[in-house]
Scaffold this motif. Structure first.
Motif, short mmCIF file in Angstrom:
data_model
loop_
_atom_site.label_atom_id
_atom_site.label_comp_id
_atom_site.label_asym_id
_atom_site.label_seq_id
_atom_site.Cartn_x
_atom_site.Cartn_y
_atom_site.Cartn_z
N PRO A 38 0.83 -1.21 0.00
CA PRO A 38 0.00 0.00 0.00
C PRO A 38 0.86 1.26 0.00
O PRO A 38 2.03 1.24 0.40
N THR A 39 0.26 2.32 -0.43
CA THR A 39 0.94 3.61 -0.50
C THR A 39 0.38 4.53 0.58
O THR A 39 -0.81 4.52 0.85
N ARG A 40 1.25 5.34 1.19
CA ARG A 40 0.79 6.33 2.16
C ARG A 40 0.64 7.68 1.46
O ARG A 40 1.56 8.16 0.80
N LEU A 41 -0.55 8.26 1.58
CA LEU A 41 -0.84 9.55 0.97
C LEU A 41 -1.32 10.52 2.05
O LEU A 41 -1.92 10.11 3.04
N PRO A 42 -1.06 11.81 1.85
CA PRO A 42 -1.57 12.79 2.81
C PRO A 42 -3.09 12.82 2.82
O PRO A 42 -3.72 12.67 1.77
N VAL A 43 -3.68 12.98 3.99
CA VAL A 43 -5.12 13.14 4.05
C VAL A 43 -5.51 14.45 3.38
O VAL A 43 -4.72 15.39 3.32
N GLU A 44 -6.72 14.52 2.86
CA GLU A 44 -7.18 15.74 2.22
C GLU A 44 -8.32 16.41 2.98
O GLU A 44 -8.81 17.45 2.56
N ARG A 45 -8.71 15.80 4.11
CA ARG A 45 -9.73 16.42 4.94
C ARG A 45 -9.53 15.95 6.38
O ARG A 45 -9.27 14.78 6.62
N ALA A 46 -9.63 16.87 7.31
CA ALA A 46 -9.51 16.55 8.73
C ALA A 46 -10.54 17.35 9.50
O ALA A 46 -10.87 18.48 9.13
N GLY A 47 -11.08 16.76 10.57
CA GLY A 47 -12.09 17.44 11.37
C GLY A 47 -11.71 17.47 12.84
O GLY A 47 -11.10 16.53 13.35
N LEU A 48 -12.06 18.55 13.54
CA LEU A 48 -11.78 18.71 14.96
C LEU A 48 -12.99 19.30 15.66
O LEU A 48 -13.82 19.97 15.05
N VAL A 49 -13.05 19.07 16.98
CA VAL A 49 -14.13 19.60 17.81
C VAL A 49 -13.53 20.23 19.06
O VAL A 49 -12.69 19.64 19.72
N CYS A 50 -13.95 21.46 19.38
CA CYS A 50 -13.53 22.15 20.60
C CYS A 50 -14.77 22.38 21.47
O CYS A 50 -15.74 22.96 21.01
N PRO A 51 -14.76 21.94 22.74
CA PRO A 51 -15.93 22.12 23.60
C PRO A 51 -16.09 23.57 24.06
O PRO A 51 -15.19 24.40 23.85
N VAL A 52 -17.20 23.87 24.69
CA VAL A 52 -17.40 25.19 25.30
C VAL A 52 -16.26 25.43 26.29
O VAL A 52 -16.05 24.62 27.20
N PRO A 53 -15.49 26.51 26.16
CA PRO A 53 -14.29 26.66 26.99
C PRO A 53 -14.57 26.92 28.46
O PRO A 53 -13.83 26.47 29.33
N SER A 54 -15.64 27.65 28.79
CA SER A 54 -15.91 27.98 30.18
C SER A 54 -17.29 28.60 30.31
O SER A 54 -17.84 29.14 29.34
N THR A 55 -17.85 28.51 31.51
CA THR A 55 -19.10 29.21 31.82
C THR A 55 -18.84 30.42 32.70
O THR A 55 -19.79 31.03 33.20
N SER A 56 -17.58 30.78 32.90
CA SER A 56 -17.23 31.92 33.75
C SER A 56 -17.23 33.22 32.94
O SER A 56 -16.73 33.26 31.81
N GLU A 57 -17.76 34.27 33.55
CA GLU A 57 -17.79 35.56 32.89
C GLU A 57 -16.39 36.17 32.76
O GLU A 57 -16.16 37.06 31.94
N VAL A 58 -15.44 35.70 33.60
CA VAL A 58 -14.08 36.27 33.55
C VAL A 58 -13.12 35.38 32.76
O VAL A 58 -11.91 35.60 32.78
#
Length: 509
Positions: A38-58
């Protein structure tokens, strides 16, 4: 269970393998089917998820988005399909077990959009109304794309430095070192990046086994939405200091991370541990750690007896305070042990191996680490992580605040480390480092020339044994030893594609 997104070219090639095969003609007979490498090829699509960072007003949050330079695209982008790498807000979701329904904050502009490999991009978002983010990268910006979410909360119950490498959506996650204790508020954040609904299950395991609950099955996560779930409300059993959380999906996929807040020790993100394995490496315990607690869990039917060792800068030792140097973990139960005075002023990594090599039992593990004492104390987590097979990157490094820890197993290893230019300027630098087998090398001088702003560190194994890595970011605030630790996972910037040619004659056989 970690998956790499296949490009359209990779999928098409794989489908071609169904209707074709490679042939080799010999002098003695007709063509004989053979398998080509098999041949290794670069991926052409990647996905990421970032959660809600904080519920603090500061809360003050910085997103750093980066794609390493040096990986060519498999197909190249046309003018109509230019490479992209950007984050978009996910809709708000109902809070399960919290103080009310989640809100749908006004969506800000897409932050931290990368325009070229090798150039980190940052964006700031402050306050409690910052939503979860989903993102995708395509073309030349997809291989190795990474996003770091760093939040500083200076006051309140969530006080601390919270760091998380935004993760790829998946269907299976393990989180040792969670808690339902009264002094802890642990939320598992489920974020669905897709256009169809996902359904998730959450299992909790304490020292006596599974914690009974009638609220953990079939949790709906609407399309492009996030749902935070408070762990302590999922079970009516007594509060447990040490809990292992298992998140799976019945349908769809989600990003998952646990936001842990301790009323005395501050807060941080607990990222998913590496897949269950008979041995584990937990890299990058800070040199000045004042408290370290190991939490382990066996998901299978057999008990595990683990040998506990510490990879120091000079070699592997049985750590002081570990008793016999072993930990017995019963099947389906969470086990924990305090390791007082573990590092003794030197950064290290914890190594877990079977006490009897003939009886390997898969486990998952994580560390709860504390720096400082009393009102200056701060908490962070170090989950077991997989070895870097090809390349790994961590973003949002800062001059005089970042420490890269490298641990090698099996044999000495050489790694190439590249510090990118800063988000506001600077010159990239690279160096090759040798890491001794069974030892931990901590590096604090990996700063690009003339750096301005945050920068990324990329680690590439060159030769030798397996390499494990993590990055500690320390940003003291008003005497509090705020810090966070992120393990470096392989970026899976390439995918293995079968070699094949079309031969429709096989359809007639």
């Amino acid at each position: 269970m970690k998956r790499t997104t296949l490009s359209l070219i990779a999928v098409a090639t794989a489908l071609a393998a169904v209707t074709g095969f490679a042939t080799l003609t010999t002098q003695d007979g007709p063509a004989t089917p053979v398998a080509k490498a098999p041949t290794r090829l670069p991926v052409e699509r990647a996905g990421l998820v970032c959660p809600v960072p904080s519920t603090s007003e500061v809360a003050e949050t910085v997103y750093t988005s980066y794609t390493p330079a040096g990986t060519a695209s498999a197909g190249g982008a046309t003018k109509a399909e230019q490479p992209t790498a950007r984050l978009l807000p996910a809709a708000g979701g109902a809070t399960r077990g919290g103080s009310g329904e989640g809100k749908k904050p006004k969506a800000p502009k897409a932050p931290a959009t990368v325009t070229a490999p090798g150039k980190p991009v940052t964006a700031e978002a402050n306050g409690a109304a910052v939503p979860a983010l989903t993102g995708s990268a395509t073309g030349t910006l997809a291989p190795g794309w990474t996003v770091q979410q760093t939040t500083v909360v200076t006051a309140g119950g969530a006080r601390g430095l919270l760091g998380l490498t935004c993760g790829a959506p998946d269907t299976d996650f393990w989180f040792p070192a969670a808690s339902t204790a009264k002094e802890r508020q642990d939320y598992v954040h489920l974020t669905n990046p897709d256009d169809t609904a996902a359904v998730a299950d959450i299992e909790l395991y304490g020292p006596e086994g599974v914690l009974k609950s009638q609220f953990t099955e079939g949790i709906p996560v609407p399309p492009r939405s996030t749902v935070p779930v408070l762990l302590s409300t999922l079970t009516g059993e007594a509060a447990q200091r040490d809990v292992t959380v298992h998140v799976t999906t019945r349908s769809g996929r989600v990003g998952a991370a646990i936001g842990a807040a301790d009323e005395k020790l501050g807060s941080d993100w607990l990222a998913a541990a590496a897949d269950p394995a008979s041995s584990a490496v937990l890299p990058g315990i800070p040199a000045d750690a004042t408290s370290v607690r190991l939490v382990a869990f066996v998901p299978g039917d057999d008990d595990a007896d683990l040998k506990i060792q510490l990879a120091t800068p000079t070699g592997t030792i049985v750590p002081a305070g570990a008793g016999s140097g072993t930990l017995h973990v019963k099947s389906g139960m969470t086990a924990a042990i305090d390791l007082p005075g573990l590092t003794r002023g030197q950064a290290g990594s914890l190594l877990l191996t079977p006490s009897d090599p003939k009886k390997p039992t898969p486990v998952v593990a994580a560390l709860q680490v504390v720096r400082g004492k009393g009102e200056s104390a701060e908490i962070a987590f170090v989950p077991a992580t997989a070895a870097i097979s090809a390349r790994a990157t961590v973003a949002d490094n800062r001059a005089k605040a970042s420490t890269l820890a490298l641990t090698a197993t099996g044999s000495d290893a050489q790694v190439k480390i590249t510090a990118s230019a800063g988000s506001r300027g600077g010159t990239p630098t690279s160096r090759t480092v040798t890491v001794k087998a069974g030892a931990t090398t901590a590096l604090t001088d990996l700063v690009p020339g003339g750096v301005k702003g945050g920068y990324a560190l990329t680690v590439e194994p060159v030769s030798g044994g397996k390499v494990y890595a993590s990055r500690t970011l320390a940003l003291p605030e008003d005497g509090v030893q705020m810090f966070t630790v992120q393990p470096l996972a392989d970026d899976r910037g390439t995918v293995e594609v079968p070699s094949a040619r079309q031969d429709l004659k096989v359809l007639g056989n």
